[in-house]
Design an enzyme around this catalytic site. Sequence first.
Site, PDB file in Angstrom:
ATOM      1  N   TYR A  23      37.842 -58.453  74.998  1.00 39.41           N
ATOM      2  CA  TYR A  23      39.145 -57.870  75.331  1.00 39.41           C
ATOM      3  C   TYR A  23      39.756 -58.533  76.574  1.00 39.41           C
ATOM      4  CZ  TYR A  23      38.567 -53.903  72.095  1.00 39.41           C
ATOM      5  OH  TYR A  23      38.425 -53.099  70.981  1.00 39.41           O
ATOM      6  N   LYS A  36      23.737 -58.697  72.185  1.00 36.43           N
ATOM      7  CA  LYS A  36      23.398 -59.630  71.112  1.00 36.43           C
ATOM      8  C   LYS A  36      23.006 -60.950  71.783  1.00 36.43           C
ATOM      9  CE  LYS A  36      23.265 -60.676  66.628  1.00 36.43           C
ATOM     10  NZ  LYS A  36      22.462 -59.990  65.594  1.00 36.43           N
ATOM     11  N   ASP A  62      23.163 -54.950  66.240  1.00 34.03           N
ATOM     12  CA  ASP A  62      23.029 -54.624  64.810  1.00 34.03           C
ATOM     13  C   ASP A  62      21.918 -53.607  64.592  1.00 34.03           C
ATOM     14  OD1 ASP A  62      21.327 -56.636  65.667  1.00 34.03           O
ATOM     15  OD2 ASP A  62      21.363 -57.764  63.789  1.00 34.03           O
ATOM     16  N   ASP A  76      33.331 -50.335  71.327  1.00 29.02           N
ATOM     17  CA  ASP A  76      34.450 -49.890  70.480  1.00 29.02           C
ATOM     18  C   ASP A  76      33.926 -49.524  69.092  1.00 29.02           C
ATOM     19  OD1 ASP A  76      37.163 -49.552  69.586  1.00 29.02           O
ATOM     20  OD2 ASP A  76      37.056 -51.569  68.697  1.00 29.02           O
ATOM     21  N   ASP A  79      33.023 -45.533  67.308  1.00 34.40           N
ATOM     22  CA  ASP A  79      33.638 -45.006  66.077  1.00 34.40           C
ATOM     23  C   ASP A  79      32.554 -44.642  65.072  1.00 34.40           C
ATOM     24  OD1 ASP A  79      36.189 -45.415  67.079  1.00 34.40           O
ATOM     25  OD2 ASP A  79      36.932 -46.440  65.289  1.00 34.40           O
TER      26      ASP A  79
END
Length: 337
Positions: free
Chosen positions: A125, A173, A206, A230, A234
């Site tokens: 971002y 990651k 993951d 983000d 959700d």
Amino acid sequence: MSARRICLLPGDGIGPEVIGAARRALEALPVQFEWSEGEIGFGAYQRCGSPLPEATLEKVRAAEATLFGAVTTPPDLPGYFSPILRLRKTFDLYANLRPIRSIPNPVSRQGIDMVIVRENTEGLYSGVERVEEDGARAVTERVITRRGSQRIARAAFELARKRGASKVAVVHKANVLRQTCGLFRRTALELAAEYPDLEVQELLVDTCAMELIRAPEQFQVIVTTNLFGDILSDEASMLVGGLGLAASGNLGEGAAVFEPVHGSAPKLVGTGQANPLATLLSAAMMLEHLGEGGQAARLRAAVEQVIAAGQVTPDLGGTLRTEQVVDEVLLVLEEMA
Ligand code: IPM
Ligand code: MG
């Protein structure tokens, strides 16, 4: 005590409905508020030529805390920018706290009580993007800094202590994003040495996404970079009732903006189907931030009670309209008094 100065930013779509709902609930509490209201979003752009007018920034600056509704972002409008992202950047609201907690309703899995601590100002971002080769190649830079990683990790560890949590999961990651996630991971794990009372574990993003579905109750605090936070937030919200209940707080050193995670849901405008509870729970987070922990707990308990009684909007299996849900919350608050 003097009145608490709160800036309301209703925005677009169902934003005004849910912010109106939260204001009613807040005004039912024994706390004095001094309200200001600012323009934000696509409507603001149409009326004032900017999705985030300077006058709005002034109001946020002058307030102790801000409650934001939702905005609609039109695709491909030249000169338009996401005002919520700009707010986060302008006020350096680096910590995005997203609590995920079971609710007494069949739509929710039980035994879950965690907070996702999302870095809110950098990563993918950062806004560093360019198009090359006549549009045949596009690049977005993923900027991670030691300072950014350190302060978000510290926020997560401090929050874990405050919540009496025993462990924090650092999610990254670093096996692929060796430099950016590598720096984030190293910095967080180094800082963990200052918190010997916490068990700090690491997970690849993951794996974390999978574990959130397999055994979500194992998580207490998750700290991660911007885009991962983000997405995971959700995902996690769907374990406990979905976006209609997902609350959040964007915190920096000098400002705090609380917002429901959901968007402006243009299709729901005026139907009475907008679930006001995510905004009420965000308002409760705001009260907590203002040092009104007792009132925050009352508001949260009232919300839980209407959920348990099935006095909810259709997304949670109920038949009530937005305003009726607030009526029920006010009744419960009155009974508690
Ligand atoms: C969120 C939203 C925003 C984000 C969008 C609206 C820019 O998805 O708050 O999670 O990506 O941060
Ligand atoms: Mg999101």
